[in-house]
Design an enzyme around this catalytic site. Structure first.
Site, short mmCIF file in Angstrom:
data_model
loop_
_atom_site.label_atom_id
_atom_site.label_comp_id
_atom_site.label_asym_id
_atom_site.label_seq_id
_atom_site.Cartn_x
_atom_site.Cartn_y
_atom_site.Cartn_z
N LYS A 185 0.81 -1.23 0.00
CA LYS A 185 0.00 0.00 0.00
C LYS A 185 0.84 1.28 0.00
CE LYS A 185 -4.31 -0.36 2.07
NZ LYS A 185 -5.27 -0.58 3.16
N ASP A 234 -10.14 4.03 1.84
CA ASP A 234 -10.44 3.46 3.16
C ASP A 234 -11.26 4.42 4.02
OD1 ASP A 234 -9.20 1.01 2.74
OD2 ASP A 234 -7.27 1.69 3.51
#
Ligand code: ATR
Length: 278
Positions: free
Chosen positions: A70, A107
């Protein structure tokens, strides 16, 4: 005449066998009659650059990104959204037709959308949020709570230094509580969020004292195995509005699917049932 290419997408990480994303994304593809595929791909860190170079050539329109890539993908992308830059991490890549890689982080968006759909009367401005944990997930949660207008974020983490680091990063709205007094954060809070792995199947139980929970509070947990964590069960017993963590997983997937396949997918009970099915 060549036939049009079937669009491909997937999730890249080093242990993606357990990922629920393929089931979710392939369900949406079927539901909307889109002739595409979404596949899990285990890619070692050393191969990440080569993979990002090759995937678009193979017909991939984008990928979700999970642990441990990520952060690394941020440095490999040509364009990075503000929210991904703020996180220093991306979970969604779009391989554009012009060859550029666009990195986004959905997110925080997924967290807030889940809260809004699970607790329709929830308002950011009503009062402080108490957030347990200061890891990667907490970062997205804290950033998004501040972005939508929560007046104060109370933060507590077993390793206090990580909470202090988030306060340094996100500024004056964040106050840090010691982990041994984490339960005190709940007193007078409007929103209570667990971002730790406590309470997850196979991990330690969430044991922070919850005596200060009162019915007007909205309580959510990012843990979704089990769906009803001890925190949510306790909150429900106290009359709080509770929102489970499965919706965050569903909502964070929406922007990627929309960008890759040109259709905004719906998150509804059918979608939840697909993920909960064996
Ligand atoms: P994620 O990206 O999912 O947030 P992470 O960065 O590893 O994962 O963070 C896990 C969170 O759960 C952290 O807040 C961690 O606390 P530490 O920073 O002290 O490690 C918290 N956590 C995990 N196990 C815990 C435990 N047994 N007691 C208290 N907190 C715990």
């Amino acid at each position: 005449m060549t036939s049009p290419r079937v669009p491909l997408a997937g999730v890249i990480g080093t242990s993606v066998g357990h990922s629920k994303s393929p089931r979710l994304q392939n369900y949406w593809l079927k539901r909307y009659g889109i002739p595409g595929h979404y596949v899990p791909m285990d890619i070692a860190p050393d191969d990440l650059g080569a993979a990002l170079n090759m995937l678009p050539k193979l017909g991939f329109v984008g990928v979700n990104v999970t642990i441990p890539h990520k952060e690394a993908v941020i440095g490999m992308a040509d364009l990075v959204t503000d929210r991904a830059a703020l996180m220093g991490a991306a979970n969604t890549l779009i391989f554009r037709k012009d060859g550029k890689i666009h990195a986004d982080n959905t997110d925080g968006y997924g967290f807030v959308e889940n809260l809004r759909s699970g607790a329709p009367n929830w308002k950011a401005s009503v009062g402080p949020a108490a957030v347990f944990g200061a890891g990667g997930a907490a970062r997205a949660v804290v950033a998004s709570l501040i972005e939508v207008g929560v007046p104060e974020v109370r933060l507590s983490n077993r390793t206090r230094a990580r909470a202090e680091a988030l306060r340094t990063e996100f500024g004056g709205k964040v106050t840090v509580y010691d982990w041994v007094q984490a339960g005190n954060m709940v007193d007078g809070a409007a929103t209570v969020v667990n971002t730790t792995s406590l309470g997850m199947v196979g991990k330690s139980e969430f044991r922070v004292p919850l005596d200060a929970l009162t019915p007007e509070m909205t309580v959510t947990d990012i843990v979704y195995t089990p769906l009803r964590t001890r925190l949510l069960q306790t909150a429900e017993d106290r009359g709080c509005v509770t929102v489970d963590g499965l919706g965050m997983l569903l909502h964070q997937a929406v922007p990627g699917f929309e960008r890759w396949f040109g259709q905004r997918p719906e998150v509804d009970d059918k979608t939840r049932a697909v993920l909960l099915g064996a």
